[in-house]
Design an enzyme around this catalytic site. Structure first.
Site, short mmCIF file in Angstrom:
data_model
loop_
_atom_site.label_atom_id
_atom_site.label_comp_id
_atom_site.label_asym_id
_atom_site.label_seq_id
_atom_site.Cartn_x
_atom_site.Cartn_y
_atom_site.Cartn_z
N TYR A 15 -15.08 -9.71 15.67
CA TYR A 15 -14.61 -8.51 15.05
C TYR A 15 -13.08 -8.29 15.22
O TYR A 15 -12.57 -7.00 15.36
CB TYR A 15 -15.26 -7.30 15.50
CG TYR A 15 -16.68 -7.20 15.21
CD1 TYR A 15 -17.21 -6.67 13.99
CD2 TYR A 15 -17.93 -7.55 15.99
CE1 TYR A 15 -18.40 -6.39 13.56
CE2 TYR A 15 -19.01 -7.63 15.75
CZ TYR A 15 -19.54 -6.96 14.27
OH TYR A 15 -20.57 -6.96 14.13
N TYR A 141 -27.65 0.04 11.51
CA TYR A 141 -26.93 -1.41 11.67
C TYR A 141 -28.12 -2.04 12.81
O TYR A 141 -28.41 -1.41 13.88
CB TYR A 141 -25.68 -1.13 12.51
CG TYR A 141 -25.31 -2.43 13.02
CD1 TYR A 141 -24.69 -3.41 12.18
CD2 TYR A 141 -25.32 -2.74 14.45
CE1 TYR A 141 -24.11 -4.64 12.78
CE2 TYR A 141 -24.92 -3.98 15.00
CZ TYR A 141 -24.33 -4.94 14.04
OH TYR A 141 -23.82 -6.28 14.80
N ASP A 233 -35.77 0.50 16.92
CA ASP A 233 -34.56 -0.49 17.60
C ASP A 233 -33.91 0.21 18.55
O ASP A 233 -32.96 1.21 18.08
CB ASP A 233 -33.51 -0.98 16.54
CG ASP A 233 -32.56 -1.68 16.68
OD1 ASP A 233 -32.22 -1.90 18.09
OD2 ASP A 233 -31.72 -2.52 15.98
N LYS A 262 -29.13 -5.46 25.16
CA LYS A 262 -27.99 -4.67 25.68
C LYS A 262 -27.96 -4.07 27.09
O LYS A 262 -27.90 -5.24 28.07
CB LYS A 262 -27.47 -3.34 25.01
CG LYS A 262 -26.84 -3.76 23.34
CD LYS A 262 -26.10 -2.63 22.83
CE LYS A 262 -25.56 -3.06 21.61
NZ LYS A 262 -24.29 -4.00 21.80
C1 LIG Z 1 -28.98 -0.61 17.21
C2 LIG Z 1 -28.59 -2.22 17.36
N1 LIG Z 1 -29.41 -3.17 17.14
C3 LIG Z 1 -28.99 -4.36 17.14
C4 LIG Z 1 -27.74 -4.80 17.52
C5 LIG Z 1 -27.19 -6.30 17.69
O1 LIG Z 1 -27.32 -6.55 19.01
P1 LIG Z 1 -26.49 -8.03 19.34
O2 LIG Z 1 -24.96 -7.65 19.24
O3 LIG Z 1 -26.77 -8.15 21.01
O4 LIG Z 1 -27.13 -9.06 18.78
C6 LIG Z 1 -26.85 -3.74 17.88
C7 LIG Z 1 -25.50 -3.91 18.33
O5 LIG Z 1 -24.60 -3.06 18.49
C8 LIG Z 1 -27.23 -2.14 17.76
O6 LIG Z 1 -26.68 -1.37 17.85
#
Ligand SMILES: Cc1ncc(COP(=O)(O)O)c(C=O)c1O
Length: 419
Positions: A15, A141, A233, A262
């Site tokens: 990024y 996202y 998610d 995370k």
């Molecule tokens: C809600 C959500 N799902 C999926 C992801 C993707 O995770 P990663 O960066 O570990 O691939 C993120 C990343 O910020 C996220 O905020």
């Protein structure tokens, strides 16, 4: 050439637009909520290092768990093999989601989402249904791999790949509930809908946009009553960031699949998990090879990651950690009322340990030029922050103390005075 200059020469950072001069800060040490650079300056990690860290950097119990595990078993192929930390972690995590029965391990948030999408599509296929469309909320996202990008908003992040993304049904955002519910009801009635994937109550990357559990509950009920599978998610919201360990606890209607990553390892290791219902699993559990879930990563079920995730859960479930999260939430709430009274601030919002606000600007959103100014100002004051355009947010590790929180708030007020 010193190694610092080599970073600029050799490494493609995420990024980040290319620039002529090296700009990456070198971090040499982490301790609790602080990070230290090469010159010995400390920075409060106000964003938990991209939302991953829970209990602070170099936490003794988490570090010890990895060290212990690394002397027993670090990694083994997870097809036709297993190990105790993987089973123990499955038991602990599934215990937190009593309506789910199986866990699939992967590597990160995006892969946790990929697995969920595949499970969902294949589940319907096994039932002989042509259901392969997903419903998503505007500005969502879910990650950077192709499936995850497909179910995310079409944006700056995705525009070079749009032709290659599968089509999904983009709904209005939660900030327009009447239109959202109307469009959502219509979409759910279609016969080709596989699932609804959502970031429960907080759309993180969209700018920490928050919406009410009551609205989400309405959507979940509509989806459920139309046979649409629910994928929560919780990659960002999970592990205590809000008032509950997981946001899904706040709605009576439960998801069929939950994606975690995370905070899963307390911020120590890349790791992902997709938790599915027994009903979902049952659709795959037949002696027919074509009905296998053909998905697996080399590091699936990594033993070090499982061990540190278990240690992180131990910490998370201690009363002291709960107390810390409550203290952060209360402290944020008091500061939110101060912020709300300021003319340069808009839309102050808070959920648990996450506090966010927008700075009133002509150009808002991710490309807002004020972002760089904010980053530099806070860095000068010893704070690591990464605004989403003109949206500033605080999402600290749970070990942060009252003095450090006060410093975050004080620097925020000082920055706002410069406007
Ligand atoms: C809600 C959500 N799902 C999926 C992801 C993707 O995770 P990663 O960066 O570990 O691939 C993120 C990343 O910020 C996220 O905020």
């Amino acid at each position: 050439m010193n190694w610092q200059a080599k970073d600029h020469e050799l490494i493609w950072h995420p990024y980040q637009a290319h620039s002529a001069a090296p700009t990456n800060r070198v971090i040499v040490k982490g301790q609790g909520s602080l990070l230290y650079d090469l010159e010995g300056r400390s920075y409060i990690d106000a964003i938990s290092s991209w939302w991953v860290n829970l209990h602070g950097h170099c936490h003794p119990a988490l570090s010890a768990a990895i060290a212990r595990q690394s002397n027993e078993l670090e990694q083994v192929i997870f097809a036709r093999h297993t190990h105790k930390p993987a089973v123990q972690l499955a038991e602990r995590l599934l215990g937190l989601f009593p309506y789910l029965g199986k866990i699939f391990y992967s590597d990160n948030g995006s892969t946790a989402v990929e697995v969920a999408l595949k499970m969902c599509m294949q589940y319907h296929a096994h039932h002989g249904h042509e259901r392969n469309q997903f419903i998503v909320l505007s500005d969502s996202y879910h990650g950077d791999t192709f499936g995850a990008m497909s179910v995310s908003a079409r944006s700056l992040f995705t525009h070079h790949f749009e032709r290659h993304l599968f089509q999904v049904l983009h709904m209005p955002g939660p900030d327009d509930p009447a239109h959202l519910i109307e469009a959502f009801e219509t979409a759910c009635k279609r016969q080709d809908i596989a699932g609804f994937i959502y970031e429960p109550c907080i759309q993180g990357s969209a700018g920490m946009k928050m919406y009410a559990p009551e609205l989400l509950e309405q959507l979940l009920q509509i989806a459920k009553s139309n046979g649409v599978l629910l994928i929560a998610d919780e990659v960002m919201t999970g592990f205590g960031r809000t008032e509950t360990l997981f946001v899904s606890e706040q709605m009576p209607t439960k998801p069929d699949i939950v994606c975690l990553s995370k905070g899963l390892t307390g911020g120590y290791m890349p790791f992902g998990a997709t938790l599915a219902s027994n009903e979902m699993y049952a659709a795959f559990a037949v002696e027919d090879m074509t009905k296998t879930l053909f998905h697996g990563h080399s590091y699936t079920g990594n033993a070090l990651a499982c061990a540190v995730a278990l240690a992180s859960l131990d910490e998370l479930q201690k009363p002291e950690c709960f107390e810390q999260r409550r203290m952060i939430a209360q402290s944020h709430a008091s500061f939110a009322s101060v912020l709300s009274a300021l003319p340069s601030v808009r839309n102050v919002r808070q959920k648990g340990t996450i506090l966010a606000w927008d700075i009133h600007q002509e150009i808002s959103g991710y490309r807002s030029p004020i972002r760089e100014r904010i980053i530099s100002f806070y860095a000068e004051a010893g704070i690591l922050i990464r605004p989403l355009g003109n949206t500033v947010y605080l999402l600290p590790p749970y070990c942060i103390n009252a003095q450090e929180l006060a410093q975050l708030y004080q620097v925020t007020l000082e920055f706002l005075e410069t406007l």
